[in-house]
Design a protein around this motif. Structure first.
Motif, PDB file in Angstrom:
ATOM      1  N   ASP A  92       0.843  -1.205   0.000  1.00 13.61           N
ATOM      2  CA  ASP A  92       0.000   0.000   0.000  1.00 13.61           C
ATOM      3  C   ASP A  92       0.879   1.256   0.000  1.00 13.61           C
ATOM      4  N   HIS A  93       0.226   2.388  -0.196  1.00 14.95           N
ATOM      5  CA  HIS A  93       0.966   3.635  -0.376  1.00 14.95           C
ATOM      6  C   HIS A  93       1.800   3.995   0.841  1.00 14.95           C
ATOM      7  N   LEU A  94       1.306   3.612   2.016  1.00 20.59           N
ATOM      8  CA  LEU A  94       2.036   3.941   3.232  1.00 20.59           C
ATOM      9  C   LEU A  94       3.426   3.309   3.222  1.00 20.59           C
TER      10      LEU A  94
ATOM     11  N   LEU B  45      -3.873   7.624  11.475  1.00 17.65           N
ATOM     12  CA  LEU B  45      -3.300   6.655  10.544  1.00 17.65           C
ATOM     13  C   LEU B  45      -3.789   5.248  10.847  1.00 17.65           C
ATOM     14  N   VAL B  51      -3.511   8.456   5.709  1.00 20.01           N
ATOM     15  CA  VAL B  51      -2.053   8.539   5.670  1.00 20.01           C
ATOM     16  C   VAL B  51      -1.645   9.989   5.429  1.00 20.01           C
ATOM     17  N   MET B 249       1.297   0.254  14.167  1.00 18.63           N
ATOM     18  CA  MET B 249       0.179   1.196  14.077  1.00 18.63           C
ATOM     19  C   MET B 249      -1.136   0.518  14.434  1.00 18.63           C
ATOM     20  N   ALA B 307      -1.946  -4.807  10.235  1.00 23.83           N
ATOM     21  CA  ALA B 307      -1.135  -4.446   9.072  1.00 23.83           C
ATOM     22  C   ALA B 307      -2.042  -4.059   7.910  1.00 23.83           C
ATOM     23  N   ASP B 308      -3.359  -4.161   8.132  1.00 23.24           N
ATOM     24  CA  ASP B 308      -4.254  -3.921   6.996  1.00 23.24           C
ATOM     25  C   ASP B 308      -4.524  -2.436   6.775  1.00 23.24           C
ATOM     26  N   ALA B 309      -4.411  -1.629   7.834  1.00 28.14           N
ATOM     27  CA  ALA B 309      -4.825  -0.234   7.703  1.00 28.14           C
ATOM     28  C   ALA B 309      -3.944   0.504   6.715  1.00 28.14           C
ATOM     29  N   SER B 310      -4.552   1.253   5.869  1.00 30.34           N
ATOM     30  CA  SER B 310      -3.759   2.064   4.941  1.00 30.34           C
ATOM     31  C   SER B 310      -4.562   3.257   4.492  1.00 30.34           C
TER      32      SER B 310
END
Lengths: 290, 310
Positions: A92-94, B45, B51, B249, B307-310
């Motif tokens: 992903d972009h992060l 975030l 982000v 995060m 780890a899924d958050a974006s």
């Protein structure tokens, strides 16, 4: 303000615009095709400038320095792509932002170790260091005209490459559906490396052309990177045409903002342009993907 | 005990000033301030899925509020610190409202661009010393009491702020608001069709995160006793992002661990070589590529950081 000054500032704005276009074109191409946000694009700009400055010292010729530094930056870009960025396309972009941020730290420190912390300057060749009379009563530095010419030339070449060659066709196809292109027997990995190298070479070219105008120092790519981001956002991510229109627009607004507006407000003129554009068209002028 | 880790961590932090070295007291003050900053970013975030690469704008806004008010002779922390929080929130409102019209890659670039504009604004602020920044004569006072000037006292104030932010954020993410924000992160369209207006919730989250960053900014200005555009520099935004990811995060303990790990690593590396960034940069890439879940996943008995958050 009289017409001469107006024209002069217009040319200055155009010159800034084409430089930004060279940066933004690589950025938007890499984003459009590989779906990668590359913060380290400014580092490639910096590498281009440093390589050209060193080569000029070695060869004693400005032209040779440019001719050798462009493929050198292209090679640097390809190495970076193969070693690190290749693993990031599916992330992903992060993750991409963080990893390319790491690359910036690396390149800044590398430059500081190799070339030292002092700023460097590039000398212009005799033939370009004077100013030419455009028409009676108006002189303009020849080198800036060369920048405008090179920028427009490269822009035209890029447009032709993307829209009228086989490589360009593959790039456009890769942007819309990478699995399909891969399934049709195109080596997508090589294609991506080539596209990234192309973007790197454009950034490097912008950096080395800026060399004689600005000082060459650690972190010189970062302000340009931010302006290039604004250009990409205004133009629409993935669109070369958008990048060109937006780059010239940003160049002109920035230059005239500095001349016409009071000092405090002028640094905000770009921000206001961007904010206005976001309200009007959140996806940019020429969005490449719906 | 149900939650031994936070209690252990905050307990250990209380022990630091007992070692008696001003250097460590100040180092850990700085670490805790950055932990507050990192928690505020994680709220956006990790929980909100936004982000932002421009969080330093609000950190710097808090710091500059301290500087500007001190120029006008206002030094009471009871006025200055809430003002710093307020200024950061007021700045976040238009920036958030405009940035949140976009999402994904556009959002990252836009927040970066806005933060850069704020940076250049501070750069041109002649009354605050322009690019050099300005020194502060003293720390803020509390009702005329100048005790914050002592590093140990100030350490405990920062500790208290971190604890308050930690507990407050834990309340927030466990509340209805926190669940809505989490839902929007996972599927914005679905939350929309359930009748929630995502924009309002996201903007609220953005503003809350910015306000906490403003508090961290006010604290860092008081710790360092100077204010300079470097607080607003975009590498500051990058650094805090690294802290959040490094720690893990989507957790509140993670950013504290991340801040601690990053600042201590910098401290150790810079004692070996002045070119420590040449090590930090590639290690960052390695962490991103191979250790996404952060330090918190190494702790025993913790649910893994998302780890899924974006």
């Amino acid at each position: 303000m009289d017409a001469t000054l107006l024209l002069m500032q217009g040319l200055n704005g155009l010159q800034l615009g084409v430089m930004l276009f060279l940066m933004a074109a690589g950025l938007t191409l890499v984003f459009g095709v590989m779906n990668l946000i590359n913060l380290s694009h400014g580092s490639l700009y910096m590498m281009g400038a440093y390589l050209a400055a060193s080569l000029q010292q070695q060869t004693g010729s400005f032209l040779w320095a440019i001719l050798l530094a462009v493929p050198a930056t292209l090679a640097v870009g390809m190495v970076v792509e193969v070693v690190t960025l290749r693993k990031l396309y599916d992330r992903d972009h992060l993750d991409q932002v963080l990893a390319t941020y790491g690359l910036i730290l690396f390149f800044n420190e590398l430059v500081r170790m190799v070339w030292g912390p002092q700023a460097r300057f590039m000398a212009l060749p005799e033939a370009l260091s004077h100013s030419v009379v455009l028409f009676p009563g108006m002189r303009y530095p020849a080198y800036r005209l060369v920048i405008i010419g090179v920028g427009l030339g490269v822009g035209g070449l890029l447009f032709w490459l993307i829209h009228h060659t086989r490589l360009g066709m593959l790039i456009r196809a890769g942007a819309s559906n990478r699995e399909m292109v891969n399934a049709l027997g195109v080596n997508i990995k090589v294609l991506y490396t080539v596209v990234f190298g192309l973007g790197a070479a454009l950034a490097g070219l912008a950096g080395m052309m800026a060399g004689p105008i600005l000082s060459i120092e650690v972190g010189m790519g970062e302000p340009v990177l931010i302006l290039a981001f604004i250009v990409v956002v205004i133009g629409g991510i993935g669109s070369i045409k958008g990048a060109f229109v937006a780059a010239v627009l940003v160049g002109l607004v920035d230059t005239f903002g500095r001349v016409l507006l009071p000092a405090g407000v002028s640094s905000m003129s770009i921000c206001i342009l961007m904010a206005g554009m976001l309200c009007w068209r959140p996806k940019g002028l020429f969005p490449a993907h719906g | 005990m149900k939650r031994p880790l936070p209690i252990l961590l905050f307990g250990l932090l209380l022990l630091v000033p007992l070692c008696g070295e001003v250097f460590y007291t100040r180092l850990f003050s700085r670490i805790m301030i950055h932990a507050i900053f990192a928690i505020s970013l994680d709220l956006m975030l990790g929980y909100g899925g936004m982000v932002s690469f421009g969080h330093a704008a609000f950190f710097g806004a808090g710091a500059y509020t301290v500087g500007i008010l001190s120029l006008h002779g206002v030094s009471s922390a009871l006025i200055v610190w809430p003002a710093a929080v307020g200024v950061a929130a007021l700045l976040a409102l238009p920036i958030g409202a405009l940035s949140l019209r976009t999402s994904g890659a556009y959002f990252i670039m836009i927040t970066l661009a806005f933060a850069q504009i704020v940076y250049y604004f501070a750069f041109g602020l002649e009354s605050c010393g322009g690019s050099d920044g300005m020194r502060l004569a003293t720390r803020n006072t509390v009702g005329g009491w100048a005790g914050l000037a002592g590093h140990t006292v100030y350490y405990h104030v920062v500790w208290g702020c971190l604890l308050a932010v930690f507990l407050g954020c834990r309340r927030l993410v466990g509340s209805r608001f926190g669940f809505v924000i989490g839902g929007i992160r996972q599927n914005e369209a679905r939350m929309g069709s359930l009748g929630y207006a995502p924009f309002g919730y996201k903007l609220t989250c953005f503003v809350i995160a910015a306000s906490i960053a403003g508090l961290a900014g006010a604290l860092i200005a008081n710790e360092a006793l100077y204010v300079s555009p470097s607080f607003l520099h975009w590498t500051q935004s990058g650094h805090v992002l690294v802290m959040v990811i490094l720690g893990g995060m989507g957790t509140l303990l993670g950013p504290i661990l991340g801040a601690m790990a990053l600042l201590l690593t910098e401290e150790v590396l810079s004692s070996f070589t002045e070119h420590w960034m040449i090590v930090l940069g590639p290690s960052l890439i390695v962490v991103v590529l191979y250790a996404r879940r952060g330090l918190i996943s190494l702790l025993p008995g913790r649910r893994e950081a998302r780890a899924d958050a974006s």
